[in-house]
Design an enzyme around this catalytic site. Sequence first.
Site, PDB file in Angstrom:
ATOM      1  N   HIS A 144     -18.581  -5.696 -30.200  1.00  0.00           N
ATOM      2  CA  HIS A 144     -18.377  -6.897 -29.398  1.00  0.00           C
ATOM      3  C   HIS A 144     -19.358  -8.003 -29.777  1.00  0.00           C
ATOM      4  O   HIS A 144     -20.561  -7.857 -29.588  1.00  0.00           O
ATOM      5  CB  HIS A 144     -18.573  -6.512 -27.920  1.00  0.00           C
ATOM      6  CG  HIS A 144     -18.271  -7.598 -26.954  1.00  0.00           C
ATOM      7  ND1 HIS A 144     -19.176  -8.030 -26.013  1.00  0.00           N
ATOM      8  CD2 HIS A 144     -17.155  -8.349 -26.782  1.00  0.00           C
ATOM      9  CE1 HIS A 144     -18.632  -8.987 -25.288  1.00  0.00           C
ATOM     10  NE2 HIS A 144     -17.407  -9.195 -25.726  1.00  0.00           N
ATOM     11  N   GLU A 174     -15.557  -7.906 -33.293  1.00  0.00           N
ATOM     12  CA  GLU A 174     -14.931  -8.918 -32.444  1.00  0.00           C
ATOM     13  C   GLU A 174     -15.773 -10.186 -32.500  1.00  0.00           C
ATOM     14  O   GLU A 174     -17.007 -10.109 -32.624  1.00  0.00           O
ATOM     15  CB  GLU A 174     -14.862  -8.388 -31.000  1.00  0.00           C
ATOM     16  CG  GLU A 174     -14.090  -9.278 -30.039  1.00  0.00           C
ATOM     17  CD  GLU A 174     -14.927 -10.169 -29.152  1.00  0.00           C
ATOM     18  OE1 GLU A 174     -14.362 -10.855 -28.296  1.00  0.00           O
ATOM     19  OE2 GLU A 174     -16.175 -10.227 -29.316  1.00  0.00           O
ATOM     20  N   ASP A 206     -15.628 -14.780 -31.273  1.00  0.00           N
ATOM     21  CA  ASP A 206     -15.029 -15.791 -30.378  1.00  0.00           C
ATOM     22  C   ASP A 206     -14.977 -17.123 -31.113  1.00  0.00           C
ATOM     23  O   ASP A 206     -15.989 -17.527 -31.695  1.00  0.00           O
ATOM     24  CB  ASP A 206     -15.896 -15.954 -29.122  1.00  0.00           C
ATOM     25  CG  ASP A 206     -16.121 -14.646 -28.404  1.00  0.00           C
ATOM     26  OD1 ASP A 206     -15.220 -14.206 -27.678  1.00  0.00           O
ATOM     27  OD2 ASP A 206     -17.206 -14.046 -28.572  1.00  0.00           O
ATOM     28  N   HIS A 259     -19.486 -17.760 -28.436  1.00  0.00           N
ATOM     29  CA  HIS A 259     -18.821 -17.278 -27.220  1.00  0.00           C
ATOM     30  C   HIS A 259     -18.640 -18.380 -26.185  1.00  0.00           C
ATOM     31  O   HIS A 259     -17.541 -18.636 -25.702  1.00  0.00           O
ATOM     32  CB  HIS A 259     -19.585 -16.114 -26.587  1.00  0.00           C
ATOM     33  CG  HIS A 259     -18.944 -15.659 -25.314  1.00  0.00           C
ATOM     34  ND1 HIS A 259     -19.282 -16.180 -24.076  1.00  0.00           N
ATOM     35  CD2 HIS A 259     -17.945 -14.778 -25.086  1.00  0.00           C
ATOM     36  CE1 HIS A 259     -18.524 -15.631 -23.152  1.00  0.00           C
ATOM     37  NE2 HIS A 259     -17.709 -14.767 -23.728  1.00  0.00           N
ATOM     38  N   GLU A 279     -11.142 -13.613 -31.116  1.00  0.00           N
ATOM     39  CA  GLU A 279     -10.763 -14.066 -29.776  1.00  0.00           C
ATOM     40  C   GLU A 279     -10.651 -15.579 -29.748  1.00  0.00           C
ATOM     41  O   GLU A 279     -11.635 -16.300 -29.950  1.00  0.00           O
ATOM     42  CB  GLU A 279     -11.755 -13.600 -28.703  1.00  0.00           C
ATOM     43  CG  GLU A 279     -11.235 -14.072 -27.347  1.00  0.00           C
ATOM     44  CD  GLU A 279     -12.111 -13.755 -26.154  1.00  0.00           C
ATOM     45  OE1 GLU A 279     -13.010 -12.894 -26.234  1.00  0.00           O
ATOM     46  OE2 GLU A 279     -11.891 -14.417 -25.112  1.00  0.00           O
TER      47      GLU A 279
END
Length: 273
Positions: A29, A56, A58, A71, A130
């Site tokens: 993450h 992962e 963002d 993020h 994401e």
Amino acid sequence: MPSRPISLRALAALCLMSSAASAVEIVAHRGASFDAPENTLASEKLAWRDGADVVENDIHLTKDGKIIVCHDKTTQRTTGHPGTITAMTFAELRTLDAGKWKGEQFAGEKLPTLDEQIALIPAGKRMFVEIKVGPEILPELERTLQRAGGSEKNITFISFVYASLQEVRKRLPAYKTQYLVGYKKADGKKTEGKPQPTLDEVIAQAKTAGLTGLDLQSTWPLTAAETKQIQDAGLELHVWTVDDPAVAKHWIELGAISITTNRSGWLREQLKL
Ligand code: G3P
Ligand code: CA
């Protein structure tokens, strides 16, 4: 002392456990974000070194239409600079230090581009990208994938923003798309100020848009019957963000095929994967 022969039932249980464990993918993450500054190249490299299956990240769109990996929609928390990404140019954002807040050894880490992050994906590994913003990011995202060698083989898109996933399905239909859904309150009534959707609603939305999976917050009180409902709908089950081995085991037993965690290397060790 002679060892007792293992019963057929115990052997079957062991086989089941080991096939479930080996099937699950560990998703780092924001990279190895427990140990390194989230969403930086240092964090991504550490996650790959620690054996993550997937990293992962963002993505946001800058004032001048470029993609930056971060993020938050603002830069204060991870760079110390009080800015808003949509109000800053790519060049301005690249002057910020996104590593120092996590430790002097990370000083000089920049907010990465998606190109840089894709370039580091090892053969056979994947990235969950994401999309933090609306569908307006898609044209630049398509250009980035072409430029950086992103494809449906190494990239899956995840998002809370349904309209962005719908746009991915239209423009990049070969890519997997996972709908992120939170479960914030124990009473299940609200998530991020919005009414908590039911599982039926979420499945219906995912099917309508042709998404490939659900990516649920680990606080979601999912039952085995509901997992079957998700699987019967032809959807994959993924879960975020799990740093507790007992919670990870619970979701593996439920049938999650990936576990997103801030501690990818450590969790893999704890689960003996
Ligand atoms: O992997 C899903 C998870 O990243 C969603 O939450 O806030 O960490 O982006 P957030
Ligand atoms: Ca995320």
